[in-house]
Design a protein around this motif. Structure first.
Motif, mmCIF file in Angstrom:
data_model
loop_
_atom_site.group_PDB
_atom_site.id
_atom_site.type_symbol
_atom_site.label_atom_id
_atom_site.label_comp_id
_atom_site.label_asym_id
_atom_site.label_seq_id
_atom_site.Cartn_x
_atom_site.Cartn_y
_atom_site.Cartn_z
ATOM 1 N N TYR A 1 -24.334 64.582 -5.648
ATOM 2 C CA TYR A 1 -24.476 65.088 -4.681
ATOM 3 C C TYR A 1 -25.966 65.203 -4.627
ATOM 4 C CZ TYR A 1 -25.247 68.227 -1.172
ATOM 5 O OH TYR A 1 -26.110 69.050 0.092
ATOM 6 N N VAL A 2 -26.445 65.920 -6.192
ATOM 7 C CA VAL A 2 -27.851 65.671 -6.094
ATOM 8 C C VAL A 2 -28.534 64.668 -6.417
ATOM 9 C CG1 VAL A 2 -29.881 66.212 -7.901
ATOM 10 C CG2 VAL A 2 -27.656 68.020 -7.141
ATOM 11 N N HIS A 3 -28.373 63.722 -6.089
ATOM 12 C CA HIS A 3 -28.987 61.558 -6.362
ATOM 13 C C HIS A 3 -29.393 61.549 -5.426
ATOM 14 C CE1 HIS A 3 -29.740 61.326 -10.471
ATOM 15 N NE2 HIS A 3 -28.629 61.873 -11.334
ATOM 16 N N ALA A 4 -28.307 61.708 -4.394
ATOM 17 C CA ALA A 4 -28.201 61.504 -2.550
ATOM 18 C C ALA A 4 -29.019 62.420 -2.099
ATOM 19 C CB ALA A 4 -26.367 61.249 -2.441
ATOM 20 N N ARG A 5 -28.920 63.272 -2.486
ATOM 21 C CA ARG A 5 -29.932 64.682 -1.727
ATOM 22 C C ARG A 5 -31.386 64.832 -2.126
ATOM 23 N NH1 ARG A 5 -25.186 63.481 -0.085
ATOM 24 N NH2 ARG A 5 -24.223 64.288 1.577
ATOM 25 N N VAL A 6 -31.971 64.349 -3.037
ATOM 26 C CA VAL A 6 -32.745 65.168 -3.565
ATOM 27 C C VAL A 6 -33.882 64.376 -2.672
ATOM 28 C CG1 VAL A 6 -33.355 63.676 -5.637
ATOM 29 C CG2 VAL A 6 -34.074 65.711 -5.678
ATOM 30 N N ALA A 7 -34.079 63.456 -2.199
ATOM 31 C CA ALA A 7 -35.823 62.946 -1.451
ATOM 32 C C ALA A 7 -36.093 63.721 -0.392
ATOM 33 C CB ALA A 7 -35.431 61.672 -1.447
ATOM 34 N N GLY A 8 -34.741 63.530 0.157
ATOM 35 C CA GLY A 8 -34.165 65.029 1.647
ATOM 36 C C GLY A 8 -35.036 65.688 1.379
ATOM 37 N N LEU A 9 -34.125 66.693 0.415
ATOM 38 C CA LEU A 9 -34.637 68.096 0.203
ATOM 39 C C LEU A 9 -36.311 68.264 -0.367
ATOM 40 C CD1 LEU A 9 -31.338 69.238 -1.915
ATOM 41 C CD2 LEU A 9 -31.824 70.005 0.136
ATOM 42 N N ARG A 10 -36.521 67.727 -0.691
ATOM 43 C CA ARG A 10 -37.976 67.692 -1.357
ATOM 44 C C ARG A 10 -39.103 66.966 -0.284
ATOM 45 N NH1 ARG A 10 -40.544 63.245 -5.389
ATOM 46 N NH2 ARG A 10 -41.682 64.659 -5.131
ATOM 47 N N ARG A 11 -38.459 66.298 0.352
ATOM 48 C CA ARG A 11 -39.884 66.099 1.822
ATOM 49 C C ARG A 11 -39.402 67.857 3.121
ATOM 50 N NH1 ARG A 11 -38.679 65.029 6.842
ATOM 51 N NH2 ARG A 11 -40.341 63.952 7.847
ATOM 52 N N THR A 12 -38.152 68.197 2.885
ATOM 53 C CA THR A 12 -37.826 69.226 3.657
ATOM 54 C C THR A 12 -38.732 70.229 2.964
ATOM 55 O OG1 THR A 12 -35.678 68.754 4.657
ATOM 56 C CG2 THR A 12 -36.468 70.959 4.812
ATOM 57 N N ALA A 13 -39.083 70.836 1.591
ATOM 58 C CA ALA A 13 -39.674 71.514 0.879
ATOM 59 C C ALA A 13 -40.831 71.302 0.695
ATOM 60 C CB ALA A 13 -38.966 71.159 -0.694
ATOM 61 N N PHE A 14 -41.989 70.111 0.693
ATOM 62 C CA PHE A 14 -43.088 69.399 1.387
ATOM 63 C C PHE A 14 -43.780 69.543 2.501
ATOM 64 C CE2 PHE A 14 -46.385 66.911 2.655
ATOM 65 C CZ PHE A 14 -47.146 67.160 1.190
ATOM 66 N N LEU A 15 -42.511 69.971 3.354
ATOM 67 C CA LEU A 15 -42.955 69.843 4.842
ATOM 68 C C LEU A 15 -43.319 71.778 5.368
ATOM 69 C CD1 LEU A 15 -40.819 67.940 7.075
ATOM 70 C CD2 LEU A 15 -42.830 67.232 6.356
ATOM 71 N N LEU A 16 -42.489 72.009 4.834
ATOM 72 C CA LEU A 16 -42.275 73.509 3.807
ATOM 73 C C LEU A 16 -43.933 74.035 3.914
ATOM 74 C CD1 LEU A 16 -38.448 74.883 3.516
ATOM 75 C CD2 LEU A 16 -40.107 74.831 5.957
ATOM 76 N N CYS A 17 -44.116 73.621 2.888
ATOM 77 C CA CYS A 17 -45.006 74.357 2.065
ATOM 78 C C CYS A 17 -46.204 73.562 1.568
ATOM 79 C CB CYS A 17 -45.051 75.013 0.685
ATOM 80 S SG CYS A 17 -44.090 73.758 -0.735
#
Length: 174
Positions: free
Chosen positions: A12-28
């Motif tokens: 799950y993490v390997h499949a989603r980590v790039a999207g999570l990083r993008r969302t986190a970057f857009l937030l902060c």
């Protein structure tokens, strides 16, 4: 349903980590802080992973966790000390329009919830209903936070407010 395993978690993490990083970057707006937010989110997810089978939409659950980590960080931010005045390394060469420094700086000046709503709605392309679920608020709150956030963002960027669109009247034919 069998209890999810560590192998399932890693997949799950390997499949989603790039999207999570993008969302986190857009937030902060900071790659290092975004990595910290994702790491904290994934650590919390790992602790809850044995019970993840009870969750209907795991992606929405994880995005909610990520947004909560961001909002919690903004609330407790008064005690943090910044040792650097700017990023220690140049930003990545490839930047999409939403990553531009001017927009990032203006977004950073918004209250955290308005910032989160605008990022989720316009940069992550999430519908109002999903943003409301992620932030655990009503759809009306998302809409009002969006309106207030856009008004403030326009003011910060020096974009004139959009009044009513003026169209030529049908009788005015010069």
């Amino acid at each position: 349903m069998p209890e999810p395993s560590d192998r399932d978690y890693l997949a799950y993490v390997h499949a989603r980590v790039a999207g999570l990083r993008r969302t986190a970057f857009l937030l902060c707006g900071d790659t290092h802080q975004a990595d910290d937010f994702v790491q904290e989110t994934l650590t919390k997810l790992y602790a809850r992973w044995p019970r993840i089978g009870r969750v209907d939409n795991v992606d929405a659950y994880v995005h909610t966790m990520l947004v909560r980590v961001f909002l919690d960080d903004r609330r407790r931010g008064w005690w943090r000390v910044r040792l650097l005045t700017g990023p220690p390394e140049p930003p990545p060469a490839e930047q999409s329009p939403e990553d531009r420094p001017v927009v990032r700086a203006a977004l950073a000046k918004l209250p955290p919830r308005q910032q989160a709503v605008l990022v989720l709605r316009y940069l992550c392309d999430k519908p109002v209903r999903e943003v409301a679920e992620l932030l655990r608020c009503s759809e009306g709150t998302v809409k009002s936070q969006t309106a207030h956030g856009l008004t403030r963002l326009r003011a910060l960027l020096g974009v004139p407010a959009l009044e009513h669109a003026v169209s030529p009247s049908h009788g005015d034919r010069r």
